[in-house]
Design a protein around this motif. Sequence first.
Motif, PDB file in Angstrom:
ATOM      1  N   ALA A  69     -10.657  -8.462 -12.287  1.00 50.98           N
ATOM      2  CA  ALA A  69     -10.511  -9.835 -12.778  1.00 50.98           C
ATOM      3  C   ALA A  69      -9.216 -10.449 -12.250  1.00 50.98           C
ATOM      4  O   ALA A  69      -9.190 -11.619 -11.829  1.00 50.98           O
ATOM      5  N   ILE A  70      -8.130  -9.662 -12.245  1.00 51.55           N
ATOM      6  CA  ILE A  70      -6.850 -10.154 -11.712  1.00 51.55           C
ATOM      7  C   ILE A  70      -7.010 -10.483 -10.231  1.00 51.55           C
ATOM      8  O   ILE A  70      -6.573 -11.532  -9.739  1.00 51.55           O
ATOM      9  N   ASP A  71      -7.679  -9.588  -9.523  1.00 48.18           N
ATOM     10  CA  ASP A  71      -7.912  -9.754  -8.101  1.00 48.18           C
ATOM     11  C   ASP A  71      -8.654 -11.063  -7.812  1.00 48.18           C
ATOM     12  O   ASP A  71      -8.285 -11.835  -6.928  1.00 48.18           O
ATOM     13  N   LEU A  72      -9.694 -11.311  -8.625  1.00 43.23           N
ATOM     14  CA  LEU A  72     -10.469 -12.537  -8.469  1.00 43.23           C
ATOM     15  C   LEU A  72      -9.592 -13.757  -8.741  1.00 43.23           C
ATOM     16  O   LEU A  72      -9.620 -14.744  -7.997  1.00 43.23           O
ATOM     17  N   ALA A  73      -8.782 -13.676  -9.819  1.00 49.14           N
ATOM     18  CA  ALA A  73      -7.912 -14.801 -10.170  1.00 49.14           C
ATOM     19  C   ALA A  73      -6.918 -15.075  -9.044  1.00 49.14           C
ATOM     20  O   ALA A  73      -6.679 -16.237  -8.673  1.00 49.14           O
ATOM     21  N   VAL A  74      -6.356 -14.009  -8.465  1.00 47.97           N
ATOM     22  CA  VAL A  74      -5.382 -14.184  -7.378  1.00 47.97           C
ATOM     23  C   VAL A  74      -6.053 -14.851  -6.171  1.00 47.97           C
ATOM     24  O   VAL A  74      -5.493 -15.773  -5.566  1.00 47.97           O
ATOM     25  N   SER A  75      -7.289 -14.408  -5.828  1.00 46.67           N
ATOM     26  CA  SER A  75      -7.997 -15.047  -4.707  1.00 46.67           C
ATOM     27  C   SER A  75      -8.216 -16.531  -4.985  1.00 46.67           C
ATOM     28  O   SER A  75      -8.050 -17.375  -4.094  1.00 46.67           O
ATOM     29  N   LEU A  76      -8.613 -16.850  -6.224  1.00 44.55           N
ATOM     30  CA  LEU A  76      -8.870 -18.256  -6.562  1.00 44.55           C
ATOM     31  C   LEU A  76      -7.606 -19.090  -6.415  1.00 44.55           C
ATOM     32  O   LEU A  76      -7.621 -20.160  -5.796  1.00 44.55           O
ATOM     33  N   VAL A  77      -6.492 -18.580  -6.983  1.00 45.24           N
ATOM     34  CA  VAL A  77      -5.229 -19.328  -6.909  1.00 45.24           C
ATOM     35  C   VAL A  77      -4.810 -19.503  -5.450  1.00 45.24           C
ATOM     36  O   VAL A  77      -4.381 -20.575  -5.024  1.00 45.24           O
ATOM     37  N   GLY A  78      -4.977 -18.430  -4.662  1.00 45.69           N
ATOM     38  CA  GLY A  78      -4.606 -18.496  -3.250  1.00 45.69           C
ATOM     39  C   GLY A  78      -5.406 -19.550  -2.508  1.00 45.69           C
ATOM     40  O   GLY A  78      -4.851 -20.418  -1.836  1.00 45.69           O
ATOM     41  N   LEU A  79      -6.734 -19.493  -2.664  1.00 46.80           N
ATOM     42  CA  LEU A  79      -7.605 -20.389  -1.902  1.00 46.80           C
ATOM     43  C   LEU A  79      -7.507 -21.830  -2.379  1.00 46.80           C
ATOM     44  O   LEU A  79      -7.541 -22.767  -1.590  1.00 46.80           O
ATOM     45  N   LEU A  80      -7.412 -22.001  -3.707  1.00 47.01           N
ATOM     46  CA  LEU A  80      -7.440 -23.369  -4.247  1.00 47.01           C
ATOM     47  C   LEU A  80      -6.079 -24.049  -4.182  1.00 47.01           C
ATOM     48  O   LEU A  80      -5.987 -25.270  -4.240  1.00 47.01           O
ATOM     49  N   TRP A  81      -5.004 -23.241  -4.091  1.00 41.10           N
ATOM     50  CA  TRP A  81      -3.696 -23.868  -4.151  1.00 41.10           C
ATOM     51  C   TRP A  81      -2.638 -23.237  -3.248  1.00 41.10           C
ATOM     52  O   TRP A  81      -2.042 -23.918  -2.408  1.00 41.10           O
ATOM     53  N   ALA A  82      -2.381 -21.923  -3.430  1.00 44.67           N
ATOM     54  CA  ALA A  82      -1.168 -21.325  -2.863  1.00 44.67           C
ATOM     55  C   ALA A  82      -1.110 -21.364  -1.336  1.00 44.67           C
ATOM     56  O   ALA A  82      -0.049 -21.666  -0.774  1.00 44.67           O
ATOM     57  N   PHE A  83      -2.233 -21.069  -0.649  1.00 49.93           N
ATOM     58  CA  PHE A  83      -2.185 -21.041   0.819  1.00 49.93           C
ATOM     59  C   PHE A  83      -1.668 -22.379   1.351  1.00 49.93           C
ATOM     60  O   PHE A  83      -0.760 -22.430   2.170  1.00 49.93           O
ATOM     61  N   ASP A  84      -2.292 -23.446   0.870  1.00 51.02           N
ATOM     62  CA  ASP A  84      -1.935 -24.779   1.348  1.00 51.02           C
ATOM     63  C   ASP A  84      -0.511 -25.148   0.934  1.00 51.02           C
ATOM     64  O   ASP A  84       0.256 -25.716   1.712  1.00 51.02           O
ATOM     65  N   ALA A  85      -0.154 -24.804  -0.319  1.00 50.56           N
ATOM     66  CA  ALA A  85       1.166 -25.174  -0.835  1.00 50.56           C
ATOM     67  C   ALA A  85       2.275 -24.502  -0.040  1.00 50.56           C
ATOM     68  O   ALA A  85       3.267 -25.145   0.340  1.00 50.56           O
ATOM     69  N   VAL A  86       2.108 -23.193   0.234  1.00 49.17           N
ATOM     70  CA  VAL A  86       3.152 -22.462   0.970  1.00 49.17           C
ATOM     71  C   VAL A  86       3.263 -23.018   2.395  1.00 49.17           C
ATOM     72  O   VAL A  86       4.367 -23.231   2.912  1.00 49.17           O
ATOM     73  N   ALA A  87       2.093 -23.293   3.030  1.00 41.60           N
ATOM     74  CA  ALA A  87       2.128 -23.848   4.385  1.00 41.60           C
ATOM     75  C   ALA A  87       2.796 -25.224   4.372  1.00 41.60           C
ATOM     76  O   ALA A  87       3.540 -25.576   5.300  1.00 41.60           O
ATOM     77  N   GLY A  88       2.538 -26.002   3.317  1.00 40.09           N
ATOM     78  CA  GLY A  88       3.149 -27.328   3.193  1.00 40.09           C
ATOM     79  C   GLY A  88       4.668 -27.231   3.083  1.00 40.09           C
ATOM     80  O   GLY A  88       5.400 -27.966   3.754  1.00 40.09           O
ATOM     81  N   LEU A  89       5.151 -26.296   2.256  1.00 38.64           N
ATOM     82  CA  LEU A  89       6.595 -26.094   2.101  1.00 38.64           C
ATOM     83  C   LEU A  89       7.236 -25.667   3.417  1.00 38.64           C
ATOM     84  O   LEU A  89       8.276 -26.185   3.817  1.00 38.64           O
ATOM     85  N   ALA A  90       6.554 -24.719   4.101  1.00 40.16           N
ATOM     86  CA  ALA A  90       7.091 -24.215   5.370  1.00 40.16           C
ATOM     87  C   ALA A  90       7.177 -25.348   6.385  1.00 40.16           C
ATOM     88  O   ALA A  90       8.114 -25.406   7.185  1.00 40.16           O
ATOM     89  N   ALA A  91       6.194 -26.274   6.335  1.00 38.11           N
ATOM     90  CA  ALA A  91       6.166 -27.374   7.296  1.00 38.11           C
ATOM     91  C   ALA A  91       7.352 -28.316   7.086  1.00 38.11           C
ATOM     92  O   ALA A  91       7.811 -28.977   8.019  1.00 38.11           O
TER      93      ALA A  91
END
Length: 409
Positions: A69-91
């Motif tokens: 369940a944690i694994d699923l939650a982490v994937s959801l947070v990553g795909l729905l928010w974190a990947f884009d957010a981290v790339a945005g900050l780095a940019a």
Amino acid sequence: MPNLLLAYLAWTIAWHGFEFYLGRRQAASVRGHRDAVPAAFVASVPIADHRRAADYSLARLRFGEFAGAIDLAVSLVGLLWAFDAVAGLAAIWAPPSILRSLLILGVLWVCGSLIGLPIGAWRDLVLEQRFGFNRKSTGLFIRDALTSLGLTALIGGPVVAGILWAMRDLSGYWWVWVWAALTLVMFAAPTIHVRIVAPLFNRFTPLQGELADRIEGLLARCGFRSGGLFQMDASKRSSRGNAYFIGFGPTKRIVLFDTLLDKHDTDEIEAVVAHELGHFRHHHTLFGMLRGIVGLFVMLAVVGWLARQPWLLPGFGIRHADPALALLLAVLLAGAVSPLLGLLGNVVSRRHEFQADDFARRTVGAAPMISALTRLARDNASTLTPDRLFSLVHDTHPPVPVRVARLVA
Ligand SMILES: [Zn+2]
């Protein structure tokens, strides 16, 4: 929501749902047989051990569901928010570069590892502790975790930097070069593991005495040349017994856990080594290696194709484009088939286990192999009454009752 993201999430959630269903089946099978030892093991497994194995299997299932369940939650947070957010900050901080891409992947990896750490601690220091398997102190757990994080950064960092460089500076066939380089790494890996990685975690001492003579005799009878017989101090982490062979050609080593040596008699240890010899005799190691190399080629071909598709990042709703995210999402998407490949791998692996058991029976006889398997199942609290479908999806080894029945036949 973008279509690709939706499809990926639907598949991920469906697979987790299937896993949950399998877990319920397994729980029912284990619980239903908790108070009766299967007929074939009545003489060799006491009811108390059988019940302990059932309780341990059920506790592991509950833990697996929680971790899933944690694994699923982490994937959801990553795909729905974190990947884009981290790339945005780095940019904001840096123009596109390999260093920026590394930074994005590094931050995501560190976050993932930090979430995984307490889950691993719970598994080792609470769950395994409760059933008497854990021998690790909290200090050793932390030291191990830091060592493997450090090693991953040290080895993975340059590898990922190399891949990002290849993506940027080589043609559309960059992935062929990456495949060739990783294949070389795969051949060097056993040597690197034996010489550098394993000694960071354990001490290896040459095996001596009567047992060493017995095993040398067995190796000579089977025409097997080894680069040494070693004993490993596995007992400082866990009470589980095991053995493995590592390496190629005449430099391959045989490693026996001290926990195996403590609990099994000489005949049983000889049978365990004979089983491992069976894997070598039938070229399972080489076959596994070739399978890995071909699998990597196909996986990288798909990743290489996906990573240059203009629809990949928008398909996942990513607004801040970076090669790091193209690589990450291509790997995620290509890896979506991995549960199915895992199923196929299990089928092959289980066949190989039967072949190795047959080899052990021919060299040392069925009795010591059966007694070694039974003792391993007892000591490791493996259930003797698994659900068939659960086992088919999860187990690389056939269940012990199935192996024993085959050895008896
Ligand atoms: Zn095996």
